[in-house]
Write an enzyme that holds these catalytic residues in place. Structure first.
Site, PDB file in Angstrom:
ATOM      1  N   HIS A 173      86.963   7.159  17.200  1.00  0.00           N
ATOM      2  CA  HIS A 173      85.966   7.937  16.505  1.00  0.00           C
ATOM      3  C   HIS A 173      85.922   9.460  17.199  1.00  0.00           C
ATOM      4  O   HIS A 173      85.324   9.369  18.323  1.00  0.00           O
ATOM      5  CB  HIS A 173      84.517   7.427  16.588  1.00  0.00           C
ATOM      6  CG  HIS A 173      83.957   6.418  15.506  1.00  0.00           C
ATOM      7  ND1 HIS A 173      84.028   6.611  14.375  1.00  0.00           N
ATOM      8  CD2 HIS A 173      84.546   5.185  15.710  1.00  0.00           C
ATOM      9  CE1 HIS A 173      83.808   5.310  13.673  1.00  0.00           C
ATOM     10  NE2 HIS A 173      84.252   4.366  14.480  1.00  0.00           N
ATOM     11  N   GLU A 204      84.148  12.052  16.297  1.00  0.00           N
ATOM     12  CA  GLU A 204      82.970  12.669  16.083  1.00  0.00           C
ATOM     13  C   GLU A 204      81.974  12.498  17.371  1.00  0.00           C
ATOM     14  O   GLU A 204      81.129  13.269  17.370  1.00  0.00           O
ATOM     15  CB  GLU A 204      82.602  12.406  14.673  1.00  0.00           C
ATOM     16  CG  GLU A 204      82.052  11.054  14.682  1.00  0.00           C
ATOM     17  CD  GLU A 204      82.919  10.015  14.164  1.00  0.00           C
ATOM     18  OE1 GLU A 204      82.919   9.094  13.785  1.00  0.00           O
ATOM     19  OE2 GLU A 204      84.376  10.528  14.548  1.00  0.00           O
ATOM     20  N   CYS A 208      88.557   5.299  11.629  1.00  0.00           N
ATOM     21  CA  CYS A 208      88.507   3.878  11.658  1.00  0.00           C
ATOM     22  C   CYS A 208      88.657   3.274  10.333  1.00  0.00           C
ATOM     23  O   CYS A 208      89.834   3.170  10.042  1.00  0.00           O
ATOM     24  CB  CYS A 208      86.933   3.918  12.126  1.00  0.00           C
ATOM     25  SG  CYS A 208      86.716   2.183  12.740  1.00  0.00           S
TER      26      CYS A 208
END
Length: 509
Positions: free
Chosen positions: A167, A169, A79
């Protein structure tokens, strides 16, 4: 030397989640502020740049010199991290016409790129950004896009530098873990050999080298962190470890006796010290939460110091500090000006001339439990809910008195005992009872009452960094509420907290 991945934190709410995903791959990683430059790169296998609340176009946004890693290590920007790479290399980032937030699907993936190995078109990803990359640096390749995002991922032409606009994660990115594995294992070459057993072996060796024949004193609390720290130290230095367990008068009902009994079976050298009156005296008239913490901390240090002086030639103070304590005490702008006073990383008073050893300060809470399991510590200790250092002192809102402590201990006992009897205790990460500075009207028998309100709280979490409230069965809540009101004098109303973290915290103070 332990190989590791390095995460540079630009302030994203997801930074710790990146670390957790990497550690789930059995790869050690550390989080440092964005301006951190390691003195030795030999053990670092790759670098990840986190997201950020900043816009890369903001003149006050962090723009550190990253040449030390870009020239010699694989780099993955997420990001903000991706936008930072793009702008530094001559690309262009612009404000999106609308904030791009939520689920998206990859409409194009470069299947021959190692980063996206096994990840195909249509894979769901999670977006959270207001800016977008509108032009890549010269020579850089587009390796993923969505229907709405022209540049969802890119790579450099001549080195393993990558950027992701989404993202990986968060669990909403359904193949995010595979992507991180591709980067960490395949591109960076990490061995995936960081396990609880390897941590125990290496930590014991390091403690033996560091402490030698020195004596160490440790303040035990009965909780998971200090117990695991104690057993690790005991395995490293045996009888050189001296443990002190202080009763501050703010423990759970019968906890002082129960904790001392549990340690007898572990072969630890533990001394119990009763000091409830000293703590309650110091808390008289104090209502402000931070002042209560400081008063409890000050008296604890005084009592602990007095007891430690009864042990001759002590050189070290051991603490059960864990990794979130360390991370939360450092901001993305460098060392934080204030450190939460209930964290162990606040340091020692000048009059305690001891060096500090923190064998668990690289571990998250669930990792501490796995290490404890590999050490053979009983489930009765490892399965205990976290309990704050100031104890019931931050669960009694307003001034603390002996009467309030006794009332809350009874409420807490009925709640926790009820969870155990109904098979719910181990389905909850942490449960608490809070005595509110509120009185409400009630009717008990034929009499009107005006008595205290207590709040029950139960959350599910992995490490306490985020948490959601637990949907406890209504019949259980009804039974516990009835038991509390009938058995605890001065309480006539029970409420249940249904707030998640964020925005609320787990504790009320």
């Amino acid at each position: 030397m332990q190989e590791m991945m390095l995460i540079l934190d630009f302030g994203s709410q997801y930074t710790q989640l990146i670390a957790r995903r990497i550690r789930e791959l059995h790869v050690f990683c550390e989080i440092h502020p964005y301006n951190y430059v390691p003195s030795d790169l030999r053990h670092i296998k790759g670098v990840l740049l986190s997201g950020s609340p900043f816009s890369v176009r903001d003149p006050n946004a962090p723009h550190p010199d990253l040449s030390w890693c870009e020239d010699s290590l694989p780099v993955l920007g997420v990001c903000f991290g991706a936008q930072l790479i793009a702008t530094k290399q001559g690309g262009e980032v612009s404000a999106s016409s609308t904030r791009e937030y939520g689920r998206a699907k990859l409409s194009y993936v470069s299947e021959d790129d190692n980063l996206f190995k096994g990840i195909g078109q249509g894979s769901q990803v999670w977006m959270s950004h207001a800016d977008t990359i509108t032009r890549l640096p010269d020579g850089y390749s587009l390796i993923a896009r969505t229907n709405d995002i022209g540049v969802a991922a890119f790579r450099a032409p001549d080195r393993p530098t990558y950027g992701l606009q989404f993202h990986p994660e968060v669990y909403h990115s359904t193949q995010g873990s595979e992507l991180l594995k591709n980067f960490v294992v395949d591109i960076c070459g990490c061995r995936q050999d960081w396990t609880p057993e390897s941590f125990v072996t290496s930590t014991i060796q390091q403690l033996q080298q560091k402490l030698g024949s020195d004596k160490v004193v440790l303040g035990l609390s009965g909780g998971v962190d200090s117990s695991v720290a104690a057993v690790l130290l005991h395995k490293a230095i045996g009888g050189q470890l001296h443990c002190i367990f202080v009763d501050n008068g703010l423990l759970r009902k019968n906890e002082f006796e129960a904790v001392l009994a549990s340690y007898k079976d572990m072969g630890l050298n533990v001394k119990g010290v009763r000091a409830a009156d000293r703590f309650l005296d110091a808390l008289k008239g104090i209502t402000e939460p931070e002042q209560k913490r400081k008063a409890i901390g000050r008296v604890f240090v005084e009592v602990f110091d007095e007891e430690a002086h009864h042990i001759e030639d002590v050189s070290w103070l051991a603490q059960g500090t864990i990794y979130p304590d360390v991370i939360e005490s450092v901001s993305v702008n460098g060392p934080s000006a204030t450190i939460k006073s209930h964290h162990n990383v606040g340091g020692l008073p000048d009059f305690m001339k001891l060096k500090v050893v923190e064998p668990l300060n690289t571990l998250f809470k669930d990792e501490v439990r796995r290490v404890g399991h590999s050490l053979g510590i009983s489930h009765a200790i490892l399965g205990r809910h976290p309990f704050p250092g100031p104890g019931l002192g931050i669960r009694i809102l307003g001034e603390i008195t002996a009467e309030k402590v006794r009332a809350l201990q009874e409420v807490d006992y009925l709640f926790i005992d009820g969870l155990r009897k109904h098979g719910l205790y181990h389905k909850v990460w942490q449960a608490a009872a809070i005595l509110l500075p509120v009185q409400s009207v009630g009717v008990m028998g034929d009499e009107r009452t005006y008595e205290n309100v207590v709040c029950l709280r139960a959350v599910e979490s992995t490490d306490g960094m985020t948490a959601d409230w637990v949907h406890l069965p209504y019949d259980f809540l009804a039974q516990v509420s009835n038991d509390i009101i009938n058995q605890v004098k001065g309480v006539n109303r029970v409420v249940y907290d249904i707030s998640s973290k964020p925005p609320a915290t787990i504790e009320w103070e």
